[in-house]
Design a protein around this motif. Sequence first.
Motif, PDB file in Angstrom:
ATOM      1  N   GLN A  44       7.038   6.594 -10.589  1.00 16.43           N
ATOM      2  CA  GLN A  44       6.296   6.759  -9.350  1.00 16.43           C
ATOM      3  C   GLN A  44       5.440   5.519  -9.141  1.00 16.43           C
ATOM      4  N   MET A  45       5.643   4.836  -8.027  1.00 19.38           N
ATOM      5  CA  MET A  45       4.944   3.595  -7.732  1.00 19.38           C
ATOM      6  C   MET A  45       4.074   3.797  -6.499  1.00 19.38           C
ATOM      7  N   ASP A  46       2.772   3.707  -6.685  1.00 21.61           N
ATOM      8  CA  ASP A  46       1.804   3.850  -5.603  1.00 21.61           C
ATOM      9  C   ASP A  46       1.041   2.550  -5.417  1.00 21.61           C
ATOM     10  N   SER A  47       0.394   2.412  -4.271  1.00 20.98           N
ATOM     11  CA  SER A  47      -0.397   1.219  -3.957  1.00 20.98           C
ATOM     12  C   SER A  47       0.385  -0.059  -4.222  1.00 20.98           C
ATOM     13  N   LEU A  48       1.605  -0.102  -3.732  1.00 24.65           N
ATOM     14  CA  LEU A  48       2.489  -1.227  -4.000  1.00 24.65           C
ATOM     15  C   LEU A  48       1.962  -2.516  -3.390  1.00 24.65           C
ATOM     16  N   ARG A  82      -1.573   2.324 -11.099  1.00 28.78           N
ATOM     17  CA  ARG A  82      -0.805   2.414  -9.863  1.00 28.78           C
ATOM     18  C   ARG A  82       0.560   3.067 -10.064  1.00 28.78           C
ATOM     19  N   PHE A  83       1.172   2.835 -11.220  1.00 25.36           N
ATOM     20  CA  PHE A  83       2.499   3.373 -11.520  1.00 25.36           C
ATOM     21  C   PHE A  83       2.389   4.491 -12.546  1.00 25.36           C
ATOM     22  N   THR A  84       3.297   5.452 -12.463  1.00 25.70           N
ATOM     23  CA  THR A  84       3.357   6.547 -13.425  1.00 25.70           C
ATOM     24  C   THR A  84       4.794   6.763 -13.865  1.00 25.70           C
ATOM     25  N   GLY A 106       0.793  -1.218   0.000  1.00 25.50           N
ATOM     26  CA  GLY A 106       0.000   0.000   0.000  1.00 25.50           C
ATOM     27  C   GLY A 106       0.824   1.266   0.000  1.00 25.50           C
ATOM     28  N   GLY A 107       2.121   1.143   0.209  1.00 28.96           N
ATOM     29  CA  GLY A 107       2.996   2.299   0.246  1.00 28.96           C
ATOM     30  C   GLY A 107       3.451   2.732  -1.132  1.00 28.96           C
ATOM     31  N   SER A 108       4.368   3.699  -1.145  1.00 29.82           N
ATOM     32  CA  SER A 108       4.836   4.287  -2.391  1.00 29.82           C
ATOM     33  C   SER A 108       6.348   4.398  -2.416  1.00 29.82           C
ATOM     34  N   LYS A 124       9.479   6.126  -5.347  1.00 27.37           N
ATOM     35  CA  LYS A 124       9.758   6.779  -6.615  1.00 27.37           C
ATOM     36  C   LYS A 124      11.180   6.461  -7.046  1.00 27.37           C
TER      37      LYS A 124
END
Length: 121
Positions: free
Chosen positions: A81-85, A66-68, A15-17, A19
């Motif tokens: 950028q990686m979110d909701s890992l 989830r990723f950008t 759930g973490g992020s 970059k």
Amino acid sequence: QVQLVESGGGLVQAGGSLKLSCAASGNIVRINAMGWYRQAPGKQRDVVATITSRGSTNYADTVKGRFTISRDNAKNTVYLQMDSLKPEDTAVYYCNAEIVGRGVYYARYYWGQGTQVTVSS
């Protein structure tokens, strides 16, 4: 000599992020497409996301939403950028770039050294 240097990997809870950054340096004339790939232990290297020199992006279905991926052409740098890992995102992440070097007629492909991303449950 062209070199790609990655940074930003580490250990994060689900759930973490995180970059990731990848900076290209050396005798660079132009950088075409850039991308991020990942490889889990015992698995083949898979594409995560790519971005053209003009900013058009593509994502693997597993990370879409989830990723950008982004890039700063002035700095010869690509970001992820990686979110909701998720734990299944755990892998070594590699930067890739298609680069035209000084005195070279055509672009060549270069890889970063890889950075470990570990997602705990």
